[in-house]
Design a protein around this motif. Structure first.
Motif, PDB file in Angstrom:
ATOM      1  N   UNK A  68       5.520  -9.360 -17.242  1.00 56.54           N
ATOM      2  CA  UNK A  68       4.271  -8.960 -18.013  1.00 56.54           C
ATOM      3  C   UNK A  68       3.651  -9.734 -18.977  1.00 56.54           C
ATOM      4  N   UNK A  69       4.904  -9.871 -19.741  1.00 56.03           N
ATOM      5  CA  UNK A  69       4.516 -10.348 -21.120  1.00 56.03           C
ATOM      6  C   UNK A  69       3.767 -11.901 -21.404  1.00 56.03           C
ATOM      7  N   UNK A  70       3.721 -13.305 -20.586  1.00 52.73           N
ATOM      8  CA  UNK A  70       3.136 -13.617 -19.790  1.00 52.73           C
ATOM      9  C   UNK A  70       1.820 -13.383 -20.111  1.00 52.73           C
ATOM     10  N   UNK A  71       1.563 -12.187 -19.289  1.00 53.04           N
ATOM     11  CA  UNK A  71      -0.005 -11.811 -18.996  1.00 53.04           C
ATOM     12  C   UNK A  71      -1.085 -11.796 -20.218  1.00 53.04           C
ATOM     13  N   UNK A  72      -0.001 -11.092 -21.541  1.00 57.27           N
ATOM     14  CA  UNK A  72      -0.525 -10.837 -22.474  1.00 57.27           C
ATOM     15  C   UNK A  72      -1.142 -12.264 -23.399  1.00 57.27           C
ATOM     16  N   UNK A  73      -0.398 -13.010 -22.763  1.00 53.78           N
ATOM     17  CA  UNK A  73      -1.235 -14.584 -23.242  1.00 53.78           C
ATOM     18  C   UNK A  73      -2.345 -14.670 -22.537  1.00 53.78           C
ATOM     19  N   UNK A  74      -1.889 -14.792 -20.875  1.00 54.80           N
ATOM     20  CA  UNK A  74      -2.587 -15.187 -20.521  1.00 54.80           C
ATOM     21  C   UNK A  74      -3.835 -14.630 -20.192  1.00 54.80           C
ATOM     22  N   UNK A  75      -4.195 -13.018 -20.895  1.00 58.85           N
ATOM     23  CA  UNK A  75      -5.459 -12.145 -20.909  1.00 58.85           C
ATOM     24  C   UNK A  75      -6.107 -12.770 -21.936  1.00 58.85           C
ATOM     25  N   UNK A  76      -5.336 -13.238 -23.483  1.00 58.08           N
ATOM     26  CA  UNK A  76      -5.902 -12.881 -24.832  1.00 58.08           C
ATOM     27  C   UNK A  76      -6.069 -14.661 -24.671  1.00 58.08           C
ATOM     28  N   UNK A  77      -6.051 -16.021 -23.876  1.00 57.84           N
ATOM     29  CA  UNK A  77      -6.409 -17.191 -23.778  1.00 57.84           C
ATOM     30  C   UNK A  77      -7.849 -17.140 -23.229  1.00 57.84           C
ATOM     31  N   UNK A  78      -7.732 -15.908 -22.088  1.00 55.89           N
ATOM     32  CA  UNK A  78      -8.833 -16.302 -21.054  1.00 55.89           C
ATOM     33  C   UNK A  78     -10.057 -15.472 -21.411  1.00 55.89           C
ATOM     34  N   UNK A 202      -7.277  -8.749 -12.627  1.00 53.70           N
ATOM     35  CA  UNK A 202      -8.317  -8.807 -13.477  1.00 53.70           C
ATOM     36  C   UNK A 202      -9.759  -9.333 -12.659  1.00 53.70           C
ATOM     37  N   UNK A 203     -10.407  -8.672 -12.876  1.00 55.06           N
ATOM     38  CA  UNK A 203     -11.765  -8.870 -12.540  1.00 55.06           C
ATOM     39  C   UNK A 203     -12.934  -9.798 -12.579  1.00 55.06           C
ATOM     40  N   UNK A 204     -14.126  -9.330 -11.982  1.00 58.30           N
ATOM     41  CA  UNK A 204     -14.869 -10.786 -12.125  1.00 58.30           C
ATOM     42  C   UNK A 204     -14.812 -10.947 -13.619  1.00 58.30           C
ATOM     43  N   UNK A 205     -15.888  -9.867 -14.059  1.00 63.67           N
ATOM     44  CA  UNK A 205     -15.976 -10.452 -15.361  1.00 63.67           C
ATOM     45  C   UNK A 205     -14.884 -11.178 -16.523  1.00 63.67           C
ATOM     46  N   UNK A 206     -13.711 -10.528 -15.947  1.00 61.19           N
ATOM     47  CA  UNK A 206     -12.275 -11.893 -16.637  1.00 61.19           C
ATOM     48  C   UNK A 206     -12.986 -13.274 -16.478  1.00 61.19           C
ATOM     49  N   UNK A 207     -12.628 -13.399 -14.911  1.00 62.68           N
ATOM     50  CA  UNK A 207     -12.829 -14.566 -14.371  1.00 62.68           C
ATOM     51  C   UNK A 207     -13.694 -15.369 -15.227  1.00 62.68           C
ATOM     52  N   UNK A 208     -15.316 -14.508 -15.458  1.00 64.22           N
ATOM     53  CA  UNK A 208     -16.853 -15.059 -15.433  1.00 64.22           C
ATOM     54  C   UNK A 208     -16.417 -15.615 -16.982  1.00 64.22           C
ATOM     55  N   UNK A 210     -13.987 -15.903 -18.331  1.00 67.10           N
ATOM     56  CA  UNK A 210     -12.711 -17.260 -18.686  1.00 67.10           C
ATOM     57  C   UNK A 210     -13.427 -19.239 -18.177  1.00 67.10           C
ATOM     58  N   UNK A 211     -14.337 -18.599 -17.438  1.00 70.35           N
ATOM     59  CA  UNK A 211     -15.025 -19.633 -16.962  1.00 70.35           C
ATOM     60  C   UNK A 211     -15.895 -20.272 -18.385  1.00 70.35           C
ATOM     61  N   UNK A 212     -16.200 -19.270 -18.900  1.00 69.19           N
ATOM     62  CA  UNK A 212     -17.446 -19.727 -20.169  1.00 69.19           C
ATOM     63  C   UNK A 212     -16.349 -20.442 -21.066  1.00 69.19           C
ATOM     64  N   UNK A 213     -15.846 -19.748 -21.571  1.00 69.18           N
ATOM     65  CA  UNK A 213     -14.298 -20.317 -23.006  1.00 69.18           C
ATOM     66  C   UNK A 213     -13.546 -21.862 -22.095  1.00 69.18           C
ATOM     67  N   UNK A 216     -15.463 -23.778 -24.007  1.00 71.00           N
ATOM     68  CA  UNK A 216     -15.804 -23.595 -25.519  1.00 71.00           C
ATOM     69  C   UNK A 216     -15.406 -25.037 -26.332  1.00 71.00           C
ATOM     70  N   UNK A 217     -14.640 -24.452 -27.275  1.00 69.36           N
ATOM     71  CA  UNK A 217     -13.888 -25.252 -27.853  1.00 69.36           C
ATOM     72  C   UNK A 217     -12.492 -25.257 -28.319  1.00 69.36           C
ATOM     73  N   UNK A 218     -12.123 -23.526 -27.738  1.00 66.44           N
ATOM     74  CA  UNK A 218     -10.980 -23.728 -27.207  1.00 66.44           C
ATOM     75  C   UNK A 218     -10.157 -23.565 -26.024  1.00 66.44           C
ATOM     76  N   UNK A 219      -9.535 -24.019 -26.024  1.00 69.45           N
ATOM     77  CA  UNK A 219      -8.472 -24.110 -24.512  1.00 69.45           C
ATOM     78  C   UNK A 219      -8.815 -22.438 -23.830  1.00 69.45           C
ATOM     79  N   UNK A 220      -8.239 -22.181 -22.837  1.00 71.07           N
ATOM     80  CA  UNK A 220      -7.296 -20.565 -21.970  1.00 71.07           C
ATOM     81  C   UNK A 220      -6.135 -21.071 -21.061  1.00 71.07           C
ATOM     82  N   UNK A 221      -5.696 -22.255 -21.356  1.00 67.81           N
ATOM     83  CA  UNK A 221      -4.261 -22.313 -21.072  1.00 67.81           C
ATOM     84  C   UNK A 221      -4.650 -23.529 -19.921  1.00 67.81           C
TER      85      UNK A 221
END
Lengths: 358, 358
Positions: A68-78, A202-208, A210-213, A216-221
């Protein structure tokens, strides 16, 4: 002597785990390819059982990580470009916030003293925060945030994403996933499995987002980023080799839970929590750490102890039971008792009996 | 009917796994705290056994992640500021390179056609590359890079870090860890465990680099970053709850391997590889995919098939054995046979016998 673990995770294994594990070994689940039809059916089965258990709508995908700690990172990046907002009321909500800082996001926080919880009415969400991070159940302090408050928070900030840490409470909280954009838990808590698997909803809004980010300038992992997870999820696969065995076991435990019925599980959790709080309120050696009943966790009960907690833990152990110490600075003055489905009313009763004699 | 898995991972479980798993269940390893003395002794034991098996010096720490693919990301975030260099000769070395691009590093690569390998003499390392990423064993194409070439590469670029993917070959390659800065593998290959644990070996130079990057413009990740892993490792702990059960099992399997002796394991691997290559070279239905003997993987043997591979796979299955299909575009025209310690000379012999009748 076999002990009964009332620890907040890793915790007592759910009684059916060893039997499912034996079946898995007989069926050679540890050897099957993660690109095989058999694996896809295991993932799909687990997905369906969790979906039923937690009432997860089709708008949400269910993914697996190492923890679950990995998910913290994934949510923040994405899901966060610049700013996140964290309700901090314990060590794990603080860690989520610290992850945001480490990932060079601007992490706003609203903080409560250890042992206190949040109500909707007092929360002030910063204007530019893209994501609101709340912890349904703080494993460290035994504080919960009620789903009703979580839902109000999202309703009044509909354009922001809301992330719910339900690590040490799922499937207890009755979250409305039409409001909760993303949530996550680990399997070594209320699901009574060994540690080694995180579950990310995670829902489609999260996916959207992530797709936008992504452009962008930062990576999403690169590993387990949401677009990659989702793409593979469409055929019930994973980008990398996952913990096939534990996904199999999680599906089986979720099925066991569904057979009991989530309402029954939740009722029994409430009942056992009442027993525990009633005891720590009435016994002179103990007092509940969390004063406000509506903020008291139903799955991790924290009690102040008159005697050093180590003494109590030792005494309880002599009777074949393990309770946890307090977290961090409260190590010596508190005990933590997990109230997960793996331990039933009778076992909680026996623990109370033993604690009562101290 | 129980099958014997000659697949390249997930693979056949090592014969002692089920017994160790039973002991773990009896000892309630799935319930113990990851902050307990018992866990610390499990981590230490695993560390000591791996250290003995792979001759890992004190300059290197041994860490655990959710998978080996996660380690790709961790190495790139922690050991590369701007530029990495990748020797690409198959799908997994390519993915490592793709991870670098996704993490916004400048990823140089030198590429070979599928089925061909690298020798030291032909490698041209870009001047500003901070890290050289090599794959000892390409699971997809059955190509190996010899340790002697890996060692020369490092010696001639002493100031750059070298990372060795030994996912599907450890503990087979006799790597000199006084030269290899970082390496990694997963447990579902030659260690014969179920998938769900990555092992990351990294030295102090990697840590120094991570410590430097931490204060720079880019983040080094929040979860499982090297400084955090190392800090916890000093007391044989992990930053987040790890897969305690699999760490226990890995320690036990590494001990089993040490009892046999790594030299004996390596000799037997060579012997079985010879049997397999001799067979595919001599049988009219098969031919070895990798032409150059020194580039032929000893742990994953890839053979071109005259008949569609699916037909061969089905036939073999009727005799209780599972071999893998080719990877990607070679799915229908190749088979892949894992040659891990879990399957002995006799089993390889039986597989050859069955294949020979096709």
């Amino acid at each position: 002597m076999k002990q009964t673990y009332f620890t907040a995770g890793p915790a007592e294994l759910y009684p059916t785990v060893s039997q499912h594990l034996q079946t898995a070994m007989d069926e050679q689940i540890g050897s099957i390819s993660h690109r095989s039809a058999k694996f896809r059916s295991i993932y799909q089965f687990c997905d369906e059982q969790l979906r039923e258990l937690l009432t997860i709508p089709e708008s949400h995908g269910i993914f697996f990580t190492g923890s679950a700690s990995e998910v913290w990172e994934r949510i923040l990046l994405n899901c966060v470009e610049h700013e996140s907002f964290h309700l901090v009321n314990g060590s794990f909500s603080k860690k989520f916030c610290d992850y945001a800082t480490a990932l060079q996001k601007y992490a706003h926080k609203q903080e409560k003293p250890f042992g206190e919880g949040f109500d909707y009415s007092e929360i002030e969400v910063p204007e530019y925060a893209e994501l609101i991070a709340v912890t349904h159940n703080e494993t460290s302090s035994g504080v919960q945030m009620r789903p009703v408050d979580i839902h109000k928070l999202k309703r009044s900030h509909a354009k922001k994403l809301i992330a719910v840490d339900m690590v040490s409470s799922a499937p207890f909280p009755d979250l409305d996933f039409s409001l909760v954009d993303t949530a996550f838990f680990s399997v070594q808590k209320a699901f009574g499995l060994p540690a080694g698997l995180g579950v990310w909803i995670a829902n489609e809004k999260c996916l959207e987002k992530a797709e936008t980010l992504k452009h962008g300038d930062q990576h999403i992992g690169a590993h387990n980023n949401l677009p990659m997870l989702w793409k593979n999820y469409k055929t019930y696969e994973t980008p990398a080799t996952p913990n096939v065995l534990f996904i199999y076991l999680l599906g089986k435990i979720a099925q066991d839970f569904n057979r009991i019925g989530v309402e029954n599980l939740r009722r029994e959790t409430e009942e056992k929590a009442k027993m525990l709080y009633k005891f720590v309120e009435s016994h002179p050696q103990f007092s509940p750490f969390v004063k406000n009943d509506r903020h008291r966790s139903r799955t991790v009960v924290v009690a102040n102890t008159q005697k050093p907690s180590s003494e109590i833990i030792s005494k309880v152990k002599e009777s074949g039971m393990v309770v946890g110490s307090g977290y961090g600075q409260f190590k010596d003055t508190q005990i933590r008792i997990a109230n997960f489905p793996a331990t039933d009313v009778e076992q909680i009763g026996r623990l109370i009996e033993v604690l009562g004699k101290i």
